[in-house]
Design an enzyme around this catalytic site. Structure first.
Site, PDB file in Angstrom:
ATOM      1  N   LEU A 186       0.841  -1.200   0.000  1.00  0.00           N
ATOM      2  CA  LEU A 186       0.000   0.000   0.000  1.00  0.00           C
ATOM      3  C   LEU A 186       0.874   1.247   0.000  1.00  0.00           C
ATOM      4  O   LEU A 186       1.670   1.451   0.903  1.00  0.00           O
ATOM      5  CB  LEU A 186      -0.922   0.004   1.219  1.00  0.00           C
ATOM      6  CG  LEU A 186      -1.857   1.208   1.340  1.00  0.00           C
ATOM      7  CD1 LEU A 186      -2.932   1.163   0.252  1.00  0.00           C
ATOM      8  CD2 LEU A 186      -2.505   1.260   2.722  1.00  0.00           C
TER       9      LEU A 186
ATOM     10  N   HIS B 110       4.739   2.183  12.538  1.00  0.00           N
ATOM     11  CA  HIS B 110       5.398   3.388  12.036  1.00  0.00           C
ATOM     12  C   HIS B 110       4.381   4.526  11.967  1.00  0.00           C
ATOM     13  O   HIS B 110       3.237   4.326  11.563  1.00  0.00           O
ATOM     14  CB  HIS B 110       5.974   3.101  10.648  1.00  0.00           C
ATOM     15  CG  HIS B 110       6.902   4.148  10.130  1.00  0.00           C
ATOM     16  ND1 HIS B 110       6.459   5.381   9.683  1.00  0.00           N
ATOM     17  CD2 HIS B 110       8.252   4.141   9.961  1.00  0.00           C
ATOM     18  CE1 HIS B 110       7.497   6.091   9.268  1.00  0.00           C
ATOM     19  NE2 HIS B 110       8.591   5.363   9.429  1.00  0.00           N
TER      20      HIS B 110
END
Length: 354
Positions: A125, A229
């Site tokens: 993605l 993240h």
């Protein structure tokens, strides 16, 4: 208007440009012309029914319907770990106890695992930062769930998604520095690249075969286990809206979380409706971001089909048997009056905006 469709061979230059934007930890989408060309060939073979199960995969692009510009990419693998090992660390707990000393302790461990072999995987993605907002990220991520709901026979009973783990302000992974660095004797980017091109045997050859006690890692590495993240947090929320959950597995390099779900439990599988197309005859009637229809909400709408699958995001309100699209939306999807389409609310009730 943005449309998500299967990637084609002629998309290679645009995909290379997108891949150059990926940061560390984006294992499944590197700016490698040969690898991307091979992946597009694999997508075509999958659609034609010529690829064995271990090689079946899909790559989608998000395209601006007016300009043809490619703004993002996302992927689906039918079954991981059948040909190349799919490694994760599984989090376990071991209890040590001494009756004589009346002392006991509970210790978190990490064990090298192939538990997710055969799972389908959501991967790759990436959205160009210039295109963020206006629901583009949600459309790009969630279109894959519509595709899976249309073709459940092409996927395994379970699906997973590896998310990028925590990196500090210097771009370093504390988990890698505390663990992987000592066993591999190479830097993170090199190890990440080797796995991205299918060279994974070194993981089994070099990683410890016994459970690792988390308490032996640095405090920074311990704190990073299962942490997403910061740039990937919006993507995680989108996956969680569809029914994905963090279980017992983390990435072996940066300890990013692995989300899992049963395909049958995904929101698209449960809640998609299949309705007839009604093309609006008055401007603003329905099916566009400027819709004036009372109580209109954002909906994911997809054309039914394999190689001609297309999905977009519109505002509207489904009727009993039909969903009204603007002429522009109908053209972007390639559907006509009376065609069947798949319809799903963009967000589940009470979901946070992303």
């Amino acid at each position: 208007m943005r449309v998500v469709r299967l990637a084609r061979r002629e998309d290679l230059p645009a995909l290379l440009a997108l891949a150059a934007l990926a940061g560390p930890g984006m294992t499944s989408f590197k700016p490698d012309p040969a690898a991307l060309e091979a992946r597009l060939a694999r997508v075509a073979a999958t659609v034609r029914g010529e690829a064995p199960t271990a090689e079946q995969g899909y790559l989608f692009v998000m395209e601006d319907a007016a300009s043809g510009e490619i703004a993002g990419v996302c992927g689906l693998e039918a079954a991981v770990g059948l040909e190349q090992p799919f490694y994760t660390y599984r989090k376990d707990t071991i209890v040590h106890a001494s009756r004589e000393l009346n002392v006991w302790s509970r210790m978190l461990t990490l064990s090298l695992s192939n538990d997710l072999t055969g799972y389908s995987e959501l991967c790759s993605l990436l959205l160009d930062p210039m295109w963020r907002g206006h629901g583009n990220g949600a459309l790009l991520s969630k279109a894959r769930f519509l595709f899976m709901a249309q073709f459940p026979e092409r996927f395994g009973p379970h699906v997973c998604a590896e998310l990028r783990g925590f990196f500090d302000d210097d771009g370093q992974s504390p988990f890698w520095q505390s663990l992987g660095h000592h066993f591999f004797k190479i830097d993170f980017d090199q190890a990440d690249y080797l796995t991205s091109i299918g060279k994974k045997s070194f993981v089994a050859e070099l990683m410890p075969k016994y459970p690792l006690y988390v308490d032996f890692l640095s405090p920074q590495a311990q704190a990073a286990i299962g942490v997403t993240h910061r740039d990937t947090l919006p993507a995680r929320r989108l996956l969680e809206q569809e029914g994905m959950r963090f279980g017992a597995h983390v990435d072996i390099f940066d300890s990013g979380p692995v989300l899992e779900a049963r395909v049958a439990d995904l929101r698209a599988a449960r809640d998609s409706r299949y309705l007839s197309v009604n093309i609006a005859t008055r401007p603003g009637e329905e099916g566009s971001p400027a819709s004036n229809v009372p109580n209109a909400e954002p909906y994911l709408v997809a054309r039914l089909g394999l190689d001609d699958f297309r999905a977009t995001l519109v505002e509207g309100r489904p009727e009993r048997r039909a969903f009204t699209l603007s002429p522009l939306a109908a053209q972007a999807l390639g559907v006509s009056q009376g065609d069947r389409i798949q319809v799903l609310p963009l967000k589940p009730p009470r979901a946070e905006a992303v």
